[in-house]
Design a protein around this motif. Structure first.
Motif, short mmCIF file in Angstrom:
data_model
loop_
_atom_site.label_atom_id
_atom_site.label_comp_id
_atom_site.label_asym_id
_atom_site.label_seq_id
_atom_site.Cartn_x
_atom_site.Cartn_y
_atom_site.Cartn_z
N PRO A 147 31.68 -42.67 -21.55
CA PRO A 147 31.52 -44.12 -21.38
C PRO A 147 31.46 -44.85 -22.71
N VAL A 148 31.38 -44.10 -23.81
CA VAL A 148 31.31 -44.69 -25.15
C VAL A 148 32.26 -43.94 -26.06
N LYS A 149 32.54 -44.53 -27.21
CA LYS A 149 33.28 -43.86 -28.27
C LYS A 149 32.35 -43.73 -29.47
N LEU A 150 32.45 -42.60 -30.17
CA LEU A 150 31.56 -42.32 -31.28
C LEU A 150 32.34 -41.65 -32.39
N TYR A 151 32.16 -42.14 -33.61
CA TYR A 151 32.77 -41.53 -34.80
C TYR A 151 31.65 -41.21 -35.79
N LEU A 152 31.62 -39.97 -36.26
CA LEU A 152 30.64 -39.52 -37.24
C LEU A 152 31.37 -39.14 -38.51
N LEU A 153 30.98 -39.74 -39.63
CA LEU A 153 31.69 -39.58 -40.89
C LEU A 153 30.79 -38.93 -41.93
N ASN A 154 31.13 -37.70 -42.30
CA ASN A 154 30.42 -36.95 -43.34
C ASN A 154 28.93 -36.80 -43.07
N GLY A 155 28.54 -36.90 -41.81
CA GLY A 155 27.13 -36.79 -41.47
C GLY A 155 26.28 -37.93 -41.98
N GLU A 156 26.93 -38.98 -42.48
CA GLU A 156 26.21 -40.09 -43.10
C GLU A 156 26.34 -41.39 -42.33
N VAL A 157 27.41 -41.54 -41.58
CA VAL A 157 27.67 -42.79 -40.87
C VAL A 157 28.02 -42.47 -39.41
N ALA A 158 27.45 -43.24 -38.49
CA ALA A 158 27.81 -43.16 -37.07
C ALA A 158 28.33 -44.52 -36.64
N LEU A 159 29.49 -44.53 -36.02
CA LEU A 159 30.10 -45.75 -35.49
C LEU A 159 30.18 -45.61 -33.98
N PHE A 160 29.59 -46.55 -33.27
CA PHE A 160 29.37 -46.42 -31.83
C PHE A 160 29.89 -47.66 -31.11
N ALA A 161 30.59 -47.46 -30.00
CA ALA A 161 31.09 -48.60 -29.20
C ALA A 161 31.09 -48.24 -27.73
N HIS A 162 30.95 -49.24 -26.88
CA HIS A 162 31.00 -49.04 -25.44
C HIS A 162 32.44 -49.20 -24.94
N TYR A 163 32.84 -48.37 -24.00
CA TYR A 163 34.07 -48.61 -23.26
C TYR A 163 33.71 -49.50 -22.06
N THR A 164 34.29 -50.68 -21.99
CA THR A 164 33.98 -51.62 -20.91
C THR A 164 35.18 -51.74 -19.97
N PRO A 165 35.08 -51.20 -18.75
CA PRO A 165 36.21 -51.27 -17.82
C PRO A 165 36.47 -52.71 -17.37
N ALA A 166 37.73 -52.99 -17.13
CA ALA A 166 38.15 -54.29 -16.61
C ALA A 166 39.40 -54.09 -15.77
N ARG A 167 39.66 -55.04 -14.92
CA ARG A 167 40.86 -54.97 -14.07
C ARG A 167 42.07 -55.38 -14.91
N ARG A 168 43.07 -54.52 -14.95
CA ARG A 168 44.25 -54.76 -15.76
C ARG A 168 45.50 -54.36 -14.99
N GLU A 169 46.64 -54.84 -15.51
CA GLU A 169 47.93 -54.50 -14.92
C GLU A 169 48.65 -53.52 -15.83
N ALA A 170 49.16 -52.45 -15.24
CA ALA A 170 49.89 -51.44 -16.00
C ALA A 170 51.26 -51.24 -15.39
N SER A 171 52.23 -50.88 -16.22
CA SER A 171 53.58 -50.62 -15.74
C SER A 171 53.67 -49.21 -15.19
N ALA A 172 54.35 -49.05 -14.07
CA ALA A 172 54.57 -47.75 -13.45
C ALA A 172 56.05 -47.63 -13.10
N ASP A 173 56.46 -46.44 -12.69
CA ASP A 173 57.87 -46.21 -12.38
C ASP A 173 58.38 -47.11 -11.28
N HIS A 174 57.50 -47.45 -10.35
CA HIS A 174 57.93 -48.25 -9.19
C HIS A 174 57.34 -49.66 -9.22
#
Length: 301
Positions: free
Chosen positions: A222-249
């Motif tokens: 549910p989140v994304k996390l990046y850890l850099l050299n054990g010194e920095v943590a970058l954290f963000a939430h994945y927020t779902p929303a209704r979207r339109e995507a292209s499909a074969d049909h």
């Protein structure tokens, strides 16, 4: 799946509705942060950008002004093309504001690559943002501006065999196949292969000791996390929303997330008790997932 990043260079999508100026700004910002557009380089003309994105020149102009306000461009006007500004380091310390992934991740990674031994751990839905953010650091290595001796990258991604929480069709799966899942899987595999190829190439070109590893999670993060050299943590939430995507049909309504717009909150070891604890606990969480419930991940079909 709504991709975190997709280059539009050379692509024509006449059936896609016109993009808002903020969407154009997002994609141009991604090119700048990835090093595709370099400091001091002239941008394409507004007419050329309008044709590429399928929008009016006024929309392009608004997008360029956003990037100028973020100090990513200079000389934005109706005349000559704008110029890419010098890349500045992301603000640091406990007072640093959260920034979109495209703005925050690349400069943080570039700072991490100044170390002799670079260690990057990531938990994400795909590795698109990470692949993109590494572009500037790889360019600087090839230019002789960065000289790490060793690079270790570990990435945790969702397993192909689970039912993802997102992206998913709004109406649910009908049992006749899941084009949304297949699209996500194709992107997960392709971006992971690009990430691994770009990093492992440094072995041959610069003699750098590089290791890139992937493992599969049995759940949708549910989140994304990046850890850099054990010194920095970058954290963000994945927020779902209704979207339109292209499909074969035809187009398909989905519940999906847009990773490049997720706000990354930065925590640094030594910036204070809360920051230090967050970095340490995030690293322990990642290591526990890596060593226990994750499994081997093969970046194929």
């Amino acid at each position: 799946m709504d991709p975190e990043y997709a280059s539009v260079k050379g692509r024509k999508r006449p059936q896609r509705p016109p993009r808002a100026h903020r969407e154009v700004a997002d994609e141009l910002r991604a090119r700048i942060r990835s090093g595709v557009l370099r400091p001091g380089q002239r941008m394409p003309t507004q007419a050329r950008l309008a044709e590429e994105f399928g929008v009016e020149r006024g929309t392009v102009r608004q997008a360029l002004r956003i990037l100028q306000s973020e100090q990513l461009l200079t000389d934005v006007s109706k005349g000559a093309p704008a110029t890419v500004a010098a890349v500045e380091s992301a603000p640091t310390g406990p007072a640093a504001p959260p920034l979109p992934t495209t703005a925050a991740l690349a400069p943080r990674i570039a700072t991490a690559f100044a170390a002799e031994h670079v260690e990057i751990d990531a938990v994400c839905l795909t590795s698109v943002s990470l692949t993109l953010a590494l572009g500037e650091s790889l360019r600087r290595i090839h230019a002789g501006q960065l000289e790490p001796a060793k690079i270790d990258v570990r990435v945790l991604l969702p397993s192909r065999s689970i039912d993802l929480a997102f992206p998913v069709p709004v109406g649910g799966r009908d049992g006749t196949g899941d084009p949304v899942h297949e699209r996500w899987l194709t992107q997960r595999n392709a971006q992971g292969q690009v990430l691994r190829h770009n990093l492992l190439a440094l072995r041959a070109t610069h003699g750098i000791d590089v290791r890139v590893s992937f493992r599969a999670l049995p759940f949708t993060p549910p989140v994304k996390l990046y850890l850099l050299n054990g010194e920095v943590a970058l954290f963000a939430h994945y927020t779902p929303a209704r979207r339109e995507a292209s499909a074969d049909h035809g187009d398909l309504e989905t519940y999906d997330v847009q990773g490049i717009r997720s706000l990354l909150f930065a925590f640094e070891r030594g910036a204070g008790p809360r920051d230090t604890a967050f970095v340490e606990q995030s690293q322990r969480w990642f290591d526990a997932l890596w060593e226990t419930i994750s499994s081997e991940l093969v970046l194929t079909g």
